[in-house]
Design a protein around this motif. Structure first.
Motif, mmCIF file in Angstrom:
data_model
loop_
_atom_site.group_PDB
_atom_site.id
_atom_site.type_symbol
_atom_site.label_atom_id
_atom_site.label_comp_id
_atom_site.label_asym_id
_atom_site.label_seq_id
_atom_site.Cartn_x
_atom_site.Cartn_y
_atom_site.Cartn_z
ATOM 1 N N ALA A 97 20.743 -32.860 15.678
ATOM 2 C CA ALA A 97 21.013 -33.137 16.611
ATOM 3 C C ALA A 97 21.746 -32.032 16.897
ATOM 4 N N ARG A 98 21.528 -31.198 17.363
ATOM 5 C CA ARG A 98 22.572 -30.427 18.630
ATOM 6 C C ARG A 98 22.969 -30.630 19.869
ATOM 7 N N THR A 99 24.463 -29.987 20.376
ATOM 8 C CA THR A 99 24.720 -29.541 21.888
ATOM 9 C C THR A 99 24.163 -28.738 21.992
ATOM 10 N N GLY A 100 24.354 -28.716 23.441
ATOM 11 C CA GLY A 100 24.082 -28.356 24.510
ATOM 12 C C GLY A 100 24.584 -26.923 24.183
ATOM 13 N N ALA A 101 25.666 -26.519 24.244
ATOM 14 C CA ALA A 101 26.418 -25.021 24.052
ATOM 15 C C ALA A 101 26.107 -24.665 22.676
ATOM 16 N N ASP A 102 25.802 -25.761 21.707
ATOM 17 C CA ASP A 102 25.130 -25.220 20.413
ATOM 18 C C ASP A 102 24.032 -24.041 20.505
ATOM 19 N N VAL A 103 23.272 -25.027 21.149
ATOM 20 C CA VAL A 103 21.712 -24.310 21.469
ATOM 21 C C VAL A 103 22.091 -23.037 21.979
ATOM 22 N N ALA A 104 22.971 -22.923 23.495
ATOM 23 C CA ALA A 104 22.933 -22.178 24.300
ATOM 24 C C ALA A 104 23.528 -20.509 23.451
ATOM 25 N N ALA A 105 24.559 -21.156 22.539
ATOM 26 C CA ALA A 105 25.089 -19.648 21.908
ATOM 27 C C ALA A 105 24.357 -19.456 20.757
ATOM 28 N N SER A 106 22.952 -20.116 20.109
ATOM 29 C CA SER A 106 21.988 -19.784 19.470
ATOM 30 C C SER A 106 20.636 -19.479 19.935
ATOM 31 N N ALA A 107 20.613 -19.613 21.207
ATOM 32 C CA ALA A 107 19.212 -19.424 22.346
ATOM 33 C C ALA A 107 20.073 -17.376 21.995
ATOM 34 N N ARG A 108 20.943 -17.402 22.891
ATOM 35 C CA ARG A 108 21.724 -16.421 23.418
ATOM 36 C C ARG A 108 21.455 -16.560 25.154
ATOM 37 N N GLY A 109 21.836 -17.693 25.244
ATOM 38 C CA GLY A 109 21.376 -18.023 27.268
ATOM 39 C C GLY A 109 22.612 -18.628 27.628
ATOM 40 N N SER A 110 23.301 -18.929 28.219
ATOM 41 C CA SER A 110 24.191 -19.447 29.420
ATOM 42 C C SER A 110 23.271 -20.472 29.255
ATOM 43 N N ARG A 111 25.076 -21.426 29.297
ATOM 44 C CA ARG A 111 24.491 -22.641 29.613
ATOM 45 C C ARG A 111 24.471 -23.745 30.353
ATOM 46 N N ALA A 112 24.296 -23.116 31.612
ATOM 47 C CA ALA A 112 23.137 -23.333 32.931
ATOM 48 C C ALA A 112 21.352 -23.065 33.288
ATOM 49 N N GLU A 113 21.461 -22.386 32.482
ATOM 50 C CA GLU A 113 19.973 -22.037 31.814
ATOM 51 C C GLU A 113 19.549 -23.157 30.795
ATOM 52 N N VAL A 114 20.225 -22.760 29.759
ATOM 53 C CA VAL A 114 20.125 -23.451 29.103
ATOM 54 C C VAL A 114 19.923 -25.357 29.362
ATOM 55 N N ALA A 115 20.763 -25.519 29.975
ATOM 56 C CA ALA A 115 20.535 -26.732 29.623
ATOM 57 C C ALA A 115 19.148 -27.606 30.832
ATOM 58 N N GLU A 116 19.101 -26.387 32.331
ATOM 59 C CA GLU A 116 17.859 -26.422 33.367
ATOM 60 C C GLU A 116 16.545 -26.397 32.093
ATOM 61 N N LEU A 117 16.095 -25.628 30.743
ATOM 62 C CA LEU A 117 15.584 -25.672 29.821
ATOM 63 C C LEU A 117 15.029 -26.562 29.496
ATOM 64 N N LEU A 118 16.705 -27.065 28.785
ATOM 65 C CA LEU A 118 16.155 -28.675 27.692
ATOM 66 C C LEU A 118 15.459 -29.646 28.694
ATOM 67 N N THR A 119 15.836 -29.995 29.510
ATOM 68 C CA THR A 119 15.024 -30.933 30.427
ATOM 69 C C THR A 119 13.905 -30.447 30.887
#
Length: 396
Positions: free
Chosen positions: A347-369
Motif C-alpha cells: 500500500a502507498r500513501t496519497g503523497a507517494d502516489v502523487a509524486a510517482s504519477a507527477r500530479g498535484s496531491r489534490a488532483e490525485v486524491a480526487e482521482l483515487l476516490t
C-alpha cells in the motif's frame, strides 16, 4: 418442346444457350478438349458436327461424342422437361446472372484431367447467381470433421454472411454442411454446388438442408437434371466452387483430402487461399497445416480475418478485430498514471502516489476516490492498493 425438337430435326443453327445445353449432355464437364473447340468454333458448330457427322469438324471429335448423335434430340427434350418440372433454369455465359469469374477457368492448365469454364449451370432458387458471387467466400473441408472443425466452419460462415458476404460450399457432410448452416443462421442466402443434378438431393440426409438453401439462396450444378454423383464429378465440381468465390477457406483437411483440390483451383485462379489451423496432433488438419507451411494458404482463425484477407477483392468487409475497450482503457492520462503508481501488494500513501504519477496531491486524491468508486483500487487506512482486473467488477 415441339419448337426445340423441330429445330434439332431441321439442322438449323442453334442459339448459343441451346447449343451449350445439348453439348453439356454429350461432354463430361471439365473435359479439357472442349476449351479450344469452343474458342475456335463455338458451341453451335460443335453440336452441328456431332449431329450431322459429315461436317469436316466431326472427324476431329472424339468417337464418344459422335456416338451420342442418335439420342441427342431426345436427351435435350428430356433434360428441359425435367428442369421445368423441378424448377431449374439454364444459365450460360452472356446471361445477366452469369458469374464472370467462371470464365477464368478457360485460362487454367488442366489438373487431374479437368479444366475449362462450365458450358452452363443448372440453377435452382430465387437469388441472382452473379450478384451472390461478387462477394462470395468458399468454405470447405473434411467430411468426417471434428466438433472443433464444425464449430469453426459455422462461426466463420456466420461472420462472413453477417457482413453481407455469400458462403459457397458443396453441401457435403461435415464442414460443408456446417458452413451452409452458419450462413442460414444469419438468414443470408448461401450457394450449394453439387456433383449431381441440381434437382437431386444428395446426400439424401441433407434433403431438408438443400431445400432450405434453395428457398433464399441457390443450388447449382453443371450436371444435367437427374444425374447421379460420381467420384470424378466431385473433383470437377471443386473448380466451380473455387471460381465462384473471391477466396477459399479450408477448415480441416487431411493430406489427401479432396478439399485441398478446391484450394488448388483457387490458387491457380489467383483467388485468396486460406486455412484454419487445428490441433498439431490432429491428422484431420495435417493437409491444412502443410498448405500454410508451403505458402499456399494464409492462416485465418475467424470470419473477420477471412474478410480482411479478401478485403482487396470484395467490399463491405468488417473492421480488423480489436479487443473491446476496458474501464482502464477509457481513463484519462493522469488517472492511468495513478493506477500504474499503485501496487497489488504494498500500500502507498496519497503523497507517494502523487509524486510517482507527477500530479498535484489534490488532483490525485480526487482521482483515487473516483477510481475506488469504479472498483479499480481500494483505500486501506491512509494508504492505497490497486485491485486486480478480475476483482474490479465485484466492487461496483
Amino acid at each position: 418442346m415441339s419448337g426445340r425438337t423441330d429445330q434439332f430435326r431441321r439442322g438449323d443453327a442453334l442459339r448459343d444457350a441451346e447449343a451449350r445445353l445439348a453439348l453439356s449432355l454429350v461432354v463430361e464437364p471439365g473435359d479439357p478438349r472442349l476449351v479450344p473447340l469452343l474458342d475456335e468454333h463455338g458451341a453451335g458448330a460443335v453440336v452441328s458436327a456431332i449431329r450431322d457427322g459429315g461436317a469436316p469438324l466431326a472427324s476431329h471429335l472424339p468417337d464418344a461424342w459422335r456416338d451420342a448423335a442418335p439420342r441427342l434430340e431426345r436427351d435435350v427434350v428430356a433434360a428441359r422437361s425435367r428442369a421445368d418440372e423441378q424448377g431449374l433454369r439454364w444459365v450460360v455465359p452472356g446471361d445477366r446472372e452469369w458469374p464472370v469469374g467462371l470464365d477464368d477457368l478457360d485460362h487454367v492448365e488442366p489438373h487431374g484431367g479437368t479444366t475449362g469454364a462450365p458450358l452452363g449451370l443448372w440453377v435452382r432458387g430465387p437469388a441472382d447467381l452473379g450478384g451472390l458471387a461478387e462477394q462470395a467466400v468458399a468454405v470447405v473441408g473434411a467430411r468426417s470433421c471434428t466438433a472443433y472443425g464444425s464449430d469453426c466452419a459455422a462461426e466463420i460462415a456466420a461472420d462472413v454472411a453477417d457482413q453481407g458476404g455469400t458462403v459457397v460450399s458443396g453441401a457435403a457432410f461435415g464442414i460443408d454442411a456446417a458452413a451452409h448452416r452458419g450462413a442460414l443462421v444469419q438468414h443470408r442466402p448461401t450457394v450449394a454446388v453439387l456433383a449431381c443434378g441440381a434437382d437431386v438431393e444428395y446426400p439424401r440426409t441433407h434433403a431438408s438442408l438443400l431445400r432450405r438453401i434453395g428457398q433464399d439462396g441457390l443450388v447449382v450444378s453443371e450436371q444435367a437434371p437427374g444425374q447421379v454423383p460420381m467420384r470424378s464429378r466431385f473433383l470437377s465440381r471443386n473448380r466451380i466452387i473455387a471460381a465462384l468465390a473471391v477466396g477459399t477457406v479450408v477448415v480441416e483437411a487431411a493430406r489427401r483430402s479432396g478439399s485441398l483440390n478446391t484450394l488448388y483451383w483457387a490458387d491457380a485462379l489467383g483467388r485468396v487461399t486460406m486455412g484454419v489451423p487445428g490441433p498439431v496432433t490432429s491428422q484431420q488438419s495435417a493437409g491444412v497445416h502443410q498448405a500454410v507451411r508451403d505458402g499456399r494458404a494464409v492462416l485465418v482463425t475467424t470470419g473477420r480475418e477471412v474478410l480482411d484477407a479478401v478485403a482487396g477483392v470484395t467490399a463491405d468487409v468488417a473492421e480488423p478485430a480489436r479487443a473491446d475497450d476496458t474501464e482502464r482503457d477509457r481513463l484519462g492520462r493522469l488517472a492511468r498514471r495513478v493506477l500504474d503508481a499503485l501496487s497489488f501488494e504494498q500500500a502507498r500513501t496519497g503523497a507517494d502516489v502523487a509524486a510517482s504519477a507527477r500530479g498535484s496531491r489534490a488532483e490525485v486524491a480526487e482521482l483515487l476516490t473516483a477510481l475506488e468508486r469504479q472498483g479499480l483500487c481500494v483505500h486501506v487506512g491512509d494508504r492505497w492498493l490497486v485491485l486486480p482486473r478480475g476483482a474490479s467488477t465485484t466492487r461496483r
